[in-house]
Design an enzyme around this catalytic site. Structure first.
Site, PDB file in Angstrom:
ATOM      1  N   ALA A   6     -75.110 -24.681 -93.502  1.00 48.49           N
ATOM      2  CA  ALA A   6     -76.389 -23.978 -93.446  1.00 48.49           C
ATOM      3  C   ALA A   6     -77.404 -24.953 -92.862  1.00 48.49           C
ATOM      4  O   ALA A   6     -77.195 -26.178 -92.886  1.00 48.49           O
ATOM      5  CB  ALA A   6     -76.793 -23.531 -94.847  1.00 48.49           C
ATOM      6  N   GLY A  13     -71.816 -24.492 -95.483  1.00 53.97           N
ATOM      7  CA  GLY A  13     -71.782 -23.063 -95.158  1.00 53.97           C
ATOM      8  C   GLY A  13     -70.733 -22.739 -94.097  1.00 53.97           C
ATOM      9  O   GLY A  13     -70.257 -21.603 -94.020  1.00 53.97           O
ATOM     10  N   GLU A  36     -72.333 -30.594 -99.936  1.00 50.18           N
ATOM     11  CA  GLU A  36     -73.648 -30.270-100.518  1.00 50.18           C
ATOM     12  C   GLU A  36     -74.134 -31.309-101.508  1.00 50.18           C
ATOM     13  O   GLU A  36     -75.328 -31.581-101.599  1.00 50.18           O
ATOM     14  CB  GLU A  36     -73.604 -28.881-101.181  1.00 50.18           C
TER      15      GLU A  36
HETATM   16  N1  COA Z   1     -78.451 -28.361 -90.325  1.00 56.34           N
HETATM   17  C1  COA Z   1     -79.350 -28.685 -89.404  1.00 56.34           C
HETATM   18  N2  COA Z   1     -79.115 -29.536 -88.385  1.00 56.34           N
HETATM   19  C2  COA Z   1     -77.874 -30.051 -88.308  1.00 56.34           C
HETATM   20  C3  COA Z   1     -76.870 -29.749 -89.232  1.00 56.34           C
HETATM   21  C4  COA Z   1     -77.195 -28.859 -90.281  1.00 56.34           C
HETATM   22  N3  COA Z   1     -76.304 -28.491 -91.196  1.00 56.34           N
HETATM   23  N4  COA Z   1     -75.752 -30.436 -88.891  1.00 56.34           N
HETATM   24  C5  COA Z   1     -76.057 -31.109 -87.781  1.00 56.34           C
HETATM   25  N5  COA Z   1     -77.335 -30.903 -87.429  1.00 56.34           N
HETATM   26  C6  COA Z   1     -78.053 -31.464 -86.288  1.00 56.34           C
HETATM   27  C7  COA Z   1     -78.327 -32.956 -86.475  1.00 56.34           C
HETATM   28  O1  COA Z   1     -79.478 -33.137 -87.271  1.00 56.34           O
HETATM   29  C8  COA Z   1     -78.513 -33.402 -85.047  1.00 56.34           C
HETATM   30  O2  COA Z   1     -79.809 -33.063 -84.624  1.00 56.34           O
HETATM   31  P1  COA Z   1     -80.664 -34.074 -83.678  1.00 56.34           P
HETATM   32  O3  COA Z   1     -79.882 -34.130 -82.396  1.00 56.34           O
HETATM   33  O4  COA Z   1     -81.993 -33.419 -83.557  1.00 56.34           O
HETATM   34  O5  COA Z   1     -80.665 -35.395 -84.390  1.00 56.34           O
HETATM   35  C9  COA Z   1     -77.540 -32.521 -84.283  1.00 56.34           C
HETATM   36  O6  COA Z   1     -77.243 -31.405 -85.126  1.00 56.34           O
HETATM   37  C10 COA Z   1     -76.231 -33.219 -83.953  1.00 56.34           C
HETATM   38  O7  COA Z   1     -75.702 -33.761 -85.151  1.00 56.34           O
HETATM   39  P2  COA Z   1     -75.368 -35.321 -85.396  1.00 56.34           P
HETATM   40  O8  COA Z   1     -75.542 -35.592 -86.851  1.00 56.34           O
HETATM   41  O9  COA Z   1     -76.153 -36.170 -84.453  1.00 56.34           O
HETATM   42  O10 COA Z   1     -73.827 -35.354 -84.966  1.00 56.34           O
HETATM   43  P3  COA Z   1     -72.739 -36.401 -85.457  1.00 56.34           P
HETATM   44  O11 COA Z   1     -71.562 -36.166 -84.589  1.00 56.34           O
HETATM   45  O12 COA Z   1     -73.292 -37.763 -85.526  1.00 56.34           O
HETATM   46  O13 COA Z   1     -72.384 -35.962 -86.960  1.00 56.34           O
HETATM   47  C11 COA Z   1     -71.872 -34.368 -88.701  1.00 56.34           C
HETATM   48  C12 COA Z   1     -71.768 -34.715 -87.197  1.00 56.34           C
HETATM   49  C13 COA Z   1     -71.340 -32.941 -88.839  1.00 56.34           C
HETATM   50  C14 COA Z   1     -70.997 -35.331 -89.513  1.00 56.34           C
HETATM   51  C15 COA Z   1     -73.352 -34.442 -89.163  1.00 56.34           C
HETATM   52  O14 COA Z   1     -74.143 -33.699 -88.244  1.00 56.34           O
HETATM   53  C16 COA Z   1     -73.606 -33.898 -90.541  1.00 56.34           C
HETATM   54  O15 COA Z   1     -73.274 -34.560 -91.517  1.00 56.34           O
HETATM   55  N6  COA Z   1     -74.214 -32.680 -90.601  1.00 56.34           N
HETATM   56  C17 COA Z   1     -74.597 -32.081 -91.862  1.00 56.34           C
HETATM   57  C18 COA Z   1     -73.405 -31.529 -92.584  1.00 56.34           C
HETATM   58  C19 COA Z   1     -73.813 -30.940 -93.912  1.00 56.34           C
HETATM   59  O16 COA Z   1     -74.255 -31.623 -94.812  1.00 56.34           O
HETATM   60  N7  COA Z   1     -73.633 -29.632 -94.024  1.00 56.34           N
HETATM   61  C20 COA Z   1     -73.890 -28.913 -95.256  1.00 56.34           C
HETATM   62  C21 COA Z   1     -75.247 -28.340 -95.256  1.00 56.34           C
HETATM   63  S1  COA Z   1     -75.474 -27.454 -96.785  1.00 56.34           S
END
Ligand code: COA
Length: 260
Positions: free
Chosen positions: A66, A111, A134
């Site tokens: 999410a 999500g 989460e």
């Molecule tokens: N919500 C909002 N934005 C998100 C997102 C989310 N769930 N997951 C990724 N993004 C955004 C990042 O903030 C980043 O934005 P930016 O370019 O403005 O900095 C962009 O997507 C790319 O993600 P990034 O983190 O740079 O990629 P990565 O390859 O380094 O890491 C993940 C990938 C998936 C490991 C990492 O993005 C992450 O941990 N995301 C959140 C996962 C999460 O906690 N999900 C549960 C939410 S309840």
């Protein structure tokens, strides 16, 4: 022109729904949820659609959760609405009348995992990663993760994944029976579309009743589920497809389905 959060495409008898926020790793914000709901209605109304495929745009993610920007603004009141909105959409997917396949092409976190768990079948590419992170954000899953993951994987596996926030790769997910199969990335859509082609040759109303009966196994005690099964079995025997399927077998020819 404004970018659409969801892309909808008909490929053969499949409705392919692509979550299209690759710059946010396809995070689910309110516009994605709204457009996904509307795409499901389009697929439901189209009699030519045998199955729905849900996947993510870009190279990295199915859905990375999410939208954390939206989550950061929630309070006790708005969070309940937020969770119920996601739950109701994912319940709709779980109970959908046509098969829904998650084509998991990268990160399926939070999500995103919950969306995959709500689909009837999950096919993952080798680079897919699943997790319920989460707890790293000070929250718990709110789109059905605690309930569906516990039912799919059992209490121990669900507890470990949810309270550690650990990510698992596609092979590990396969070993836990969380996905049906794992394929090379280039093979993901061909494999999913082949499955849809197989389903499109089956009696559509029987497929719908089978989905309904299997769902009962997750919702009801076994004795009640058995009653649902016998009622739906009886219903299937009242269709013209029942006559056609059994007659075609006995006449050694291919059946021609009416869908009723
Ligand atoms: N919500 C909002 N934005 C998100 C997102 C989310 N769930 N997951 C990724 N993004 C955004 C990042 O903030 C980043 O934005 P930016 O370019 O403005 O900095 C962009 O997507 C790319 O993600 P990034 O983190 O740079 O990629 P990565 O390859 O380094 O890491 C993940 C990938 C998936 C490991 C990492 O993005 C992450 O941990 N995301 C959140 C996962 C999460 O906690 N999900 C549960 C939410 S309840």
């Amino acid at each position: 022109m404004e970018q659409k959060s969801i892309l909808y495409e008909r490929v053969g008898r499949a409705a392919v729904i692509t979550i299209n926020r690759p710059e946010r790793l396809n995070a689910l914000d309110s516009s994605v949820l709204r457009e996904l709901d509307s795409a499901l209605s389009t697929a439901e109304a189209d009699r030519e659609v045998a199955a729905v495929v849900i996947t993510g745009a870009g190279e990295k993610a199915f859905v990375a959760g999410a939208d954390i920007t939206e989550i950061s603004k929630l309070d006790v009141i708005t969070a309940k609405d937020f969770a119920e909105r996601g739950q109701s959409l994912f319940n709709r997917i779980e109970k959908f009348r046509k098969l829904v396949i998650a084509a998991v092409n990268g990160y399926a976190l939070g999500g995103g995992s919950e969306l995959a768990w709500a689909c009837h079948i999950r096919i993952a590419s080798r680079n897919a990663k699943f997790g319920q992170p989460e707890v790293n954000l000070g929250i718990i899953p709110g789109y059905g993760g605690t309930q569906r993951l516990a039912r799919l994987a059992g209490r121990g596996v669900a507890t470990e994944l949810i309270i550690t926030g650990a990510q698992i790769d596609a092979e590990k997910a396969l070993s836990l029976r969380l996905v049906n199969s794992v394929v090379d990335k280039a093979e993901l859509m061909p494999a999913v579309l082949k499955l849809v082609e197989t389903i499109s040759e089956k009696a559509p109303f029987a497929v719908r009743l089978a989905l309904q009966a299997i769902d009962a196994a997750f919702q009801l005690p076994q004795d009640e589920g058995m009653r649902v099964e016998s009622q739906l079995f009886a219903l299937s025997c009242g269709t013209s497809d029942h006559k056609e399927g059994t007659t075609a077998f006995l006449e050694k020819r291919k059946p021609v389905w009416q869908g009723a």
